[in-house]
Scaffold this active site. Structure first.
Site, PDB file in Angstrom:
ATOM      1  N   ASP A  39       0.848  -1.191   0.000  1.00 20.28           N
ATOM      2  CA  ASP A  39       0.000   0.000   0.000  1.00 20.28           C
ATOM      3  C   ASP A  39       0.885   1.244   0.000  1.00 20.28           C
ATOM      4  OD1 ASP A  39      -3.217   0.526   0.962  1.00 20.28           O
ATOM      5  OD2 ASP A  39      -1.820   2.201   1.147  1.00 20.28           O
ATOM      6  N   VAL A 106     -11.015   2.852  -3.631  1.00 21.99           N
ATOM      7  CA  VAL A 106     -10.625   2.423  -4.981  1.00 21.99           C
ATOM      8  C   VAL A 106     -11.625   1.358  -5.451  1.00 21.99           C
ATOM      9  CG1 VAL A 106      -8.819   1.389  -6.400  1.00 21.99           C
ATOM     10  CG2 VAL A 106      -8.190   2.900  -4.508  1.00 21.99           C
ATOM     11  N   HIS A 110     -10.327  -5.340  -3.529  1.00 18.99           N
ATOM     12  CA  HIS A 110      -9.003  -5.629  -2.972  1.00 18.99           C
ATOM     13  C   HIS A 110      -9.126  -6.052  -1.525  1.00 18.99           C
ATOM     14  CE1 HIS A 110      -9.928  -1.323  -2.588  1.00 18.99           C
ATOM     15  NE2 HIS A 110      -9.298  -1.338  -1.420  1.00 18.99           N
TER      16      HIS A 110
HETATM   17  P1  5GP Z   1      -9.812   1.276   0.202  1.00 20.48           P
HETATM   18  O1  5GP Z   1     -10.129   2.439   1.074  1.00 20.48           O
HETATM   19  O2  5GP Z   1     -10.381   1.430  -1.177  1.00 20.48           O
HETATM   20  O3  5GP Z   1     -10.146  -0.047   0.843  1.00 20.48           O
HETATM   21  O4  5GP Z   1      -8.236   1.233   0.105  1.00 20.48           O
HETATM   22  C1  5GP Z   1      -7.526   1.758  -0.967  1.00 20.48           C
HETATM   23  C2  5GP Z   1      -6.066   1.690  -0.598  1.00 20.48           C
HETATM   24  O5  5GP Z   1      -5.310   1.909  -1.749  1.00 20.48           O
HETATM   25  C3  5GP Z   1      -5.632   2.739   0.442  1.00 20.48           C
HETATM   26  O6  5GP Z   1      -5.077   2.073   1.578  1.00 20.48           O
HETATM   27  C4  5GP Z   1      -4.599   3.574  -0.318  1.00 20.48           C
HETATM   28  O7  5GP Z   1      -3.514   3.974   0.495  1.00 20.48           O
HETATM   29  C5  5GP Z   1      -4.165   2.634  -1.423  1.00 20.48           C
HETATM   30  N1  5GP Z   1      -3.726   3.305  -2.649  1.00 20.48           N
HETATM   31  C6  5GP Z   1      -4.358   4.321  -3.282  1.00 20.48           C
HETATM   32  N2  5GP Z   1      -3.696   4.659  -4.395  1.00 20.48           N
HETATM   33  C7  5GP Z   1      -2.611   3.839  -4.457  1.00 20.48           C
HETATM   34  C8  5GP Z   1      -1.548   3.712  -5.401  1.00 20.48           C
HETATM   35  O8  5GP Z   1      -1.441   4.417  -6.391  1.00 20.48           O
HETATM   36  N3  5GP Z   1      -0.622   2.735  -5.141  1.00 20.48           N
HETATM   37  C9  5GP Z   1      -0.713   1.929  -4.042  1.00 20.48           C
HETATM   38  N4  5GP Z   1       0.252   1.012  -3.892  1.00 20.48           N
HETATM   39  N5  5GP Z   1      -1.699   2.027  -3.146  1.00 20.48           N
HETATM   40  C10 5GP Z   1      -2.640   2.968  -3.357  1.00 20.48           C
END
Ligand code: 5GP
Length: 126
Positions: A39, A106, A110
């Protein structure tokens, strides 16, 4: 058809772009079903994301529409990633945020794998 109020899969989402190699990631694992990478904003000493190769916008979408092979392949890959990272002992957390109330940012399904320290009983409210 949308699932649980989420929009149809958006090919421009950041994880779709990572899967296509348009954006770099710190990869830890890849096979035909899954890609795992660190992340970008880790919330634990080890914070890895595991994403399916298929176009599923959420847990709801993946669990409803993923094939048996995709679901089995993906979850076996996630377990393998955690094992390879040495997280099985002393343990880790698996988390999937789903939709608005789940805090999903996102729109590509995931799993978060958190580890490297004792995490308490649940994720603190954000
Ligand atoms: P969500 O809130 O959708 O469950 O988690 C999305 C995760 O994706 C977050 O923990 C955020 O830090 C991570 N994230 C967002 N953009 C990127 C990126 O460009 N690269 C990586 N490696 N992680 C990302």
């Amino acid at each position: 058809m949308t699932v649980s109020g989420l929009p149809p899969y958006d090919d421009t989402n950041i994880f779709a772009r990572i899967l296509r190699g348009e954006i770099p990631c710190r990869k830890v694992f890849e096979n035909e079903w899954a890609l795992a990478f660190h992340d970008i904003a880790p919330q634990a000493p080890i914070h890895v994301l595991v994403i399916p190769k298929g176009k599923y916008c959420s847990f709801a979408d993946f669990s409803a529409k993923g094939s048996e092979a995709e679901i089995a392949g993906f979850f076996r890959a996630a377990g393998e990633v955690a094992r390879d990272l040495g997280l099985e002992d002393p343990g880790y957390r698996v988390l999937a945020n789903m939709g608005d109330h789940g805090g999903q940012e996102v729109p590509h399904f995931h799993l978060h794998l958190f580890g490297g320290r004792s995490l308490g009983r649940m994720v603190p409210a954000g």
